[in-house]
Each structure stands twice: as structure tokens, then as C-alpha cells.
Enzyme design. Structure first.
Site, PDB file in Angstrom:
ATOM      1  N   LYS A   1       0.828  -1.217   0.000  1.00  0.00           N
ATOM      2  CA  LYS A   1       0.000   0.000   0.000  1.00  0.00           C
ATOM      3  C   LYS A   1       0.856   1.258   0.000  1.00  0.00           C
ATOM      4  O   LYS A   1       0.648   2.179  -0.777  1.00  0.00           O
ATOM      5  CB  LYS A   1      -0.928   0.017   1.230  1.00  0.00           C
ATOM      6  CG  LYS A   1      -1.893  -1.146   1.297  1.00  0.00           C
ATOM      7  CD  LYS A   1      -2.809  -1.063   2.509  1.00  0.00           C
ATOM      8  CE  LYS A   1      -2.095  -1.147   3.838  1.00  0.00           C
ATOM      9  NZ  LYS A   1      -1.415  -2.432   4.089  1.00  0.00           N
TER      10      LYS A   1
ATOM     11  N   ARG B   1      -9.541   0.454   8.539  1.00  0.00           N
ATOM     12  CA  ARG B   1      -9.104  -0.911   8.840  1.00  0.00           C
ATOM     13  C   ARG B   1     -10.162  -1.691   9.600  1.00  0.00           C
ATOM     14  O   ARG B   1      -9.947  -2.856   9.917  1.00  0.00           O
ATOM     15  CB  ARG B   1      -7.839  -0.861   9.690  1.00  0.00           C
ATOM     16  CG  ARG B   1      -6.557  -1.139   8.887  1.00  0.00           C
ATOM     17  CD  ARG B   1      -5.423  -0.889   9.829  1.00  0.00           C
ATOM     18  NE  ARG B   1      -4.211  -1.565   9.568  1.00  0.00           N
ATOM     19  CZ  ARG B   1      -3.109  -0.940   9.118  1.00  0.00           C
ATOM     20  NH1 ARG B   1      -3.141   0.326   8.793  1.00  0.00           N
ATOM     21  NH2 ARG B   1      -1.991  -1.605   8.990  1.00  0.00           N
TER      22      ARG B   1
ATOM     23  N   ARG C   1      11.575  -5.341   5.184  1.00  0.00           N
ATOM     24  CA  ARG C   1      11.260  -3.928   4.910  1.00  0.00           C
ATOM     25  C   ARG C   1      12.211  -3.008   5.671  1.00  0.00           C
ATOM     26  O   ARG C   1      12.505  -3.217   6.838  1.00  0.00           O
ATOM     27  CB  ARG C   1       9.819  -3.616   5.316  1.00  0.00           C
ATOM     28  CG  ARG C   1       9.495  -2.130   5.254  1.00  0.00           C
ATOM     29  CD  ARG C   1       8.018  -1.844   5.198  1.00  0.00           C
ATOM     30  NE  ARG C   1       7.244  -2.449   6.252  1.00  0.00           N
ATOM     31  CZ  ARG C   1       5.910  -2.501   6.281  1.00  0.00           C
ATOM     32  NH1 ARG C   1       5.198  -1.979   5.290  1.00  0.00           N
ATOM     33  NH2 ARG C   1       5.272  -3.069   7.283  1.00  0.00           N
TER      34      ARG C   1
ATOM     35  N   ARG D   1      11.132  -1.120  11.272  1.00  0.00           N
ATOM     36  CA  ARG D   1      10.045  -0.781  12.183  1.00  0.00           C
ATOM     37  C   ARG D   1       9.990  -1.765  13.343  1.00  0.00           C
ATOM     38  O   ARG D   1      10.248  -2.962  13.149  1.00  0.00           O
ATOM     39  CB  ARG D   1       8.720  -0.795  11.419  1.00  0.00           C
ATOM     40  CG  ARG D   1       8.486   0.464  10.624  1.00  0.00           C
ATOM     41  CD  ARG D   1       7.312   0.355   9.694  1.00  0.00           C
ATOM     42  NE  ARG D   1       6.148  -0.318  10.254  1.00  0.00           N
ATOM     43  CZ  ARG D   1       4.977  -0.417   9.621  1.00  0.00           C
ATOM     44  NH1 ARG D   1       4.840   0.100   8.410  1.00  0.00           N
ATOM     45  NH2 ARG D   1       3.964  -1.049  10.171  1.00  0.00           N
TER      46      ARG D   1
ATOM     47  N   ARG E   1      -0.483  -9.338  13.302  1.00  0.00           N
ATOM     48  CA  ARG E   1      -0.942  -8.313  12.346  1.00  0.00           C
ATOM     49  C   ARG E   1      -1.784  -8.941  11.240  1.00  0.00           C
ATOM     50  O   ARG E   1      -2.789  -8.376  10.820  1.00  0.00           O
ATOM     51  CB  ARG E   1       0.272  -7.566  11.762  1.00  0.00           C
ATOM     52  CG  ARG E   1       0.942  -6.691  12.817  1.00  0.00           C
ATOM     53  CD  ARG E   1       2.292  -6.186  12.365  1.00  0.00           C
ATOM     54  NE  ARG E   1       2.203  -5.229  11.293  1.00  0.00           N
ATOM     55  CZ  ARG E   1       3.254  -4.832  10.569  1.00  0.00           C
ATOM     56  NH1 ARG E   1       4.454  -5.314  10.833  1.00  0.00           N
ATOM     57  NH2 ARG E   1       3.104  -3.949   9.622  1.00  0.00           N
TER      58      ARG E   1
END
Ligand code: ADP
Ligand code: AMP
Length: 218
Positions: free
Chosen positions: A16, A91, A128, A161, A172
Site C-alpha cells: 500500500k 481498517r 522492509r 520498524r 498483524r
């Protein structure tokens, strides 16, 4: 004046943020990421950031009231008057309903669902790397920065992160399936969702997203 409100749905790690950056630039819309807004609050040590931290670190969703207030405050700012792009919101169905109630009929809503199988998500999340300064997104394998560990855009040291770990990713994904997947169903019933295959090169994902936008405008 018609305001485009582009909503990007998808699992954590679906791409996203990567697509939002490109779409925001090509459509000249402000990119509003609730995850980035929380992280900014965290780094600034605000009360909101403190409240959100426990949920984020554990991989759970932050409570609707906190997210909705923060989001409405952001999209109420002048740069969003002509439309905006939402990344990571809504969400939950309650968030989607709250957003819908805020609309005054002058919105041209486009919903894109970036679909990636769960088994690919873990590697995307673990690899990431994010820029703490300009929020640019990289991946150690799929999208490495030119110079290892350094942001291509602002030369800041990239970070991982706190919630991008093998331990937290399961929670998640569970939150996504339980609370966020029904949001796509909500929009399907409300007029439509454009599904995009997120398991292809980011350029191809971008092209498919652009087709969604063009078709919605036709
Ligand atoms: P989200 O905002 O949905 O959590 P990101 O855009 O941050 O997802 O992407 C998650 C990770 O996957 C990042 O490291 C990014 O570089 C990488 N990524 C994004 N799109 C693709 C893609 N199409 N193919 C492979 N890796 C991708
Ligand atoms: P993201 O950067 O989109 O992956 O979001 C990081 C974390 O911020 C999520 O795991 C949640 O804890 C929190 N968060 C971001 N957006 C929302 C939202 N719309 N509703 C609830 N929690 C959110």
C-alpha cells in the site's frame, strides 16, 4: 467540486505504502497514512503516540476512536480539501462507516484492494526498511537502496520498524483477516472495489492501480 478520495486496502506488507507514494504523486493528492501519523506522534512523544504504542508494538489495531479523531483532524486540513489518498485507513467496518458519514456527497470514492497471499507477506515485512525522515520504503531483497542501509532520497540511515518482526507479523495478519478483510466486503456492497494482484513487479501493480482510477472516473 468533486474530491477524489482514493482508499488503498490490503494486508500489512501488501504494498500500500509503495503504491500510495506513486499514486499520490501522479494524481497530485496528499498521501495520508495512519501508520505514518502514529509513528510521527510516537517520535514526537505525544500523548496520542504513547497511547498507540502498546497496540502497534503488539501488532494489534489501535482503537477506532483514536484513529478516527486523528484521521479526521488530518483530512480536515486545507491540503486535503481537493481530495486525498488513504493508506491504512479504514481498517475496520466502524472506521469505514465513520468515513462514509463524514462525506457530503461531493466525493468521488475509489477503493483499490491490493491482494497478496499470506505466505508472501512474512518475507516482505521482515525485509522492509523504512526511512524515519521521509518515510520512503525499501526492501533488502525486493527493492534495495542504492547504498546499503541509506535512504536514496534523503540519505538518512534506514531503520526497521519495531513491529516488522517475525513474532508480530502473525498477530498483524490475524488482525487483518478478522477486522480489515470485512472492510473490502463493506465497500463491495457499497458500490465496488477494484482488486489488484499485488504479487507482481511494483511497476505492474502501479499500472493496475492506475487502470482502477481511470475506470472509476469513466
Ligand atoms: P504496506 O504499506 O501495505 O504495509 P509496503 O508498501 O510498505 O506495504 O511494502 C512492504 C514491503 O514489501 C516493502 O519492503 C516493499 O519494498 C516491498 N514491496 C512492495 N511492493 C512490492 C512488490 N510488488 N513486490 C515485492 N516487494 C514489494
Ligand atoms: P501500518 O503502518 O499501516 O502498517 O500501521 C502500523 C500500525 O499502526 C498498525 O499495526 C496499527 O497498530 C496502527 N494503525 C495504523 N492504521 C490504523 C487503523 N486505521 N486502525 C487501527 N490501527 C491502525
Amino acid at each position: 467540486m468533486v474530491r477524489t478520495v482514493l482508499i488503498l486496502l490490503g494486508a500489512p506488507g501488501a504494498g500500500k505504502g509503495t503504491q500510495a507514494t506513486r499514486l499520490a504523486e501522479s494524481l497530485r493528492l496528499p498521501h495520508v497514512s495512519t501508520g505514518d501519523l502514529f509513528r510521527t506522534n510516537l517520535s514526537q512523544g505525544t500523548e496520542l503516540g504513547q497511547k498507540a504504542r502498546t497496540f502497534m508494538d503488539a501488532g494489534n489495531l489501535v482503537s477506532d476512536s483514536l484513529v478516527i479523531d486523528m484521521l479526521f483532524d488530518r483530512v480536515g486540513q486545507p491540503d486535503c480539501a481537493g481530495g486525498y489518498l488513504l493508506d491504512g485507513f479504514p481498517r475496520t467496518v466502524a472506521q469505514a462507516e465513520a468515513l462514509q458519514q463524514r462525506f457530503d456527497g461531493g466525493e468521488d470514492r475509489v477503493v483499490i484492494d491490493i491482494q497478496v497471499p499470506d505466505e508472501l507477506i512474512v518475507e516482505r515485512i521482515i525485509g522492509r526498511q523504512s526511512c524515519p525522515k521521509c518515510s520512503a520504503i525499501f526492501h533488502t531483497r525486493f527493492n534495495p537502496p542504492t547504498s546499503e542501509g541509506i535512504c536514496d532520497h534523503c540519505q538518512t540511515a534506514l531503520t526497521q520498524r519495531a513491529d516488522d518482526t517475525a513474532e508480530v507479523v502473525g498477530t498483524r495478519l490475524a488482525a487483518y483477516h478478522e477486522q480489515t478483510a470485512p472492510v473490502a466486503e463493506y465497500y463491495r456492497q457499497q458500490g465496488g472495489v477494484c482488486a489488484v494482484n499485488g504479487n507482481q513487479h511494483p511497476d505492474k501493480v502501479f499500472e493496475a492501480c492506475q487502470v482502477c482510477v481511470t475506470e472509476a472516473a469513466a
